[in-house]
Write a protein that holds these residues in place. Structure first.
Motif, short mmCIF file in Angstrom:
data_model
loop_
_atom_site.label_atom_id
_atom_site.label_comp_id
_atom_site.label_asym_id
_atom_site.label_seq_id
_atom_site.Cartn_x
_atom_site.Cartn_y
_atom_site.Cartn_z
N VAL A 118 4.72 4.07 11.40
CA VAL A 118 3.33 4.16 11.86
C VAL A 118 2.89 5.62 11.90
O VAL A 118 1.80 5.96 11.43
N ALA A 119 3.72 6.48 12.45
CA ALA A 119 3.37 7.91 12.53
C ALA A 119 3.15 8.49 11.13
O ALA A 119 2.22 9.28 10.91
N HIS A 124 -1.87 10.28 6.74
CA HIS A 124 -2.67 10.14 5.53
C HIS A 124 -4.13 9.88 5.89
O HIS A 124 -4.45 8.88 6.54
N GLN A 125 -5.00 10.75 5.44
CA GLN A 125 -6.40 10.66 5.79
C GLN A 125 -7.03 9.36 5.34
O GLN A 125 -7.88 8.80 6.03
N GLU A 126 -6.61 8.82 4.19
CA GLU A 126 -7.22 7.57 3.74
C GLU A 126 -6.89 6.43 4.70
O GLU A 126 -7.68 5.50 4.87
N VAL A 127 -5.73 6.50 5.37
CA VAL A 127 -5.36 5.47 6.34
C VAL A 127 -6.18 5.64 7.62
O VAL A 127 -6.80 4.68 8.10
N THR A 128 -6.21 6.85 8.18
CA THR A 128 -6.95 7.05 9.43
C THR A 128 -8.44 6.79 9.24
O THR A 128 -9.08 6.16 10.07
N ILE A 140 -8.34 -4.26 9.30
CA ILE A 140 -7.29 -3.37 9.83
C ILE A 140 -5.91 -3.90 9.45
O ILE A 140 -5.05 -3.16 8.98
N ALA A 141 -5.70 -5.20 9.65
CA ALA A 141 -4.40 -5.80 9.33
C ALA A 141 -4.09 -5.65 7.84
O ALA A 141 -2.97 -5.30 7.47
N LYS A 147 -0.04 -0.86 3.49
CA LYS A 147 0.61 0.46 3.54
C LYS A 147 2.04 0.36 4.03
O LYS A 147 2.93 1.05 3.54
N LEU A 148 2.28 -0.48 5.04
CA LEU A 148 3.64 -0.66 5.55
C LEU A 148 4.55 -1.29 4.49
O LEU A 148 5.73 -0.99 4.42
N ALA A 149 3.99 -2.16 3.65
CA ALA A 149 4.76 -2.80 2.59
C ALA A 149 5.21 -1.79 1.54
O ALA A 149 6.23 -1.99 0.87
#
Length: 151
Positions: A118-119, A124-128, A140-141, A147-149
């Protein structure tokens, strides 16, 4: 199976401060069946915060609780209607909380892996930016699960 579940995401919550956020998280962890002891989860969230802030950068915080009352590792996400002070690393107020709930038995394994994943995503700016712009739990999910995958 997706790690981030839409029914674990709460948007634009009206919580006035960090203490209210922690109470909200503990209540949701119990309501969602992640734990059977709301008070213990609340205590563990506060204990962890007392060790050092979980407020990251750019309005994000990653509070976490490890306890025997927590049945399985899971994540609850909350966005706030108005940012609150979280003593963040960059001094900015927090508006987006990604809370981790970890059973004691997984404290050194699942906990560290989830926290680091998660951290890392929040760097990554595209994520935030995507998280802040998302208007539905499903958006959001989908973003976080994709991304987690990749990790």
């Amino acid at each position: 199976m997706s790690l981030i579940k839409t029914d674990h995401i709460f948007l634009k919550e009206n919580l006035a401060n960090q203490e209210e956020v922690m109470h909200f998280l503990a209540a949701k962890a119990t309501a969602l069946g992640l734990s059977n002891d709301e008070n213990k989860v609340y205590e563990k969230l506060l204990e962890r915060e007392a060790e050092g802030t979980t407020g990251m950068m750019d309005g994000f915080a990653i509070p976490h609780a490890k306890d025997a009352s927590i049945k399985e590792a899971d994540i609850v996400i909350v966005s706030l209607a108005k940012a609150v002070d979280w003593h963040s690393l960059d001094g900015s107020p927090t508006e987006f909380i990604i809370a981790l709930f970890i059973p004691d038995s997984e404290a050194g394994t699942t906990h560290l892996k989830l926290l680091s994943n998660v951290a890392r995503l929040l760097m990554h700016q595209e994520v935030t930016k995507g998280l802040k712009e998302a208007t539905t739990p499903a958006a959001i999910a989908a973003l976080l699960n994709s991304k987690l995958a990749e990790n």
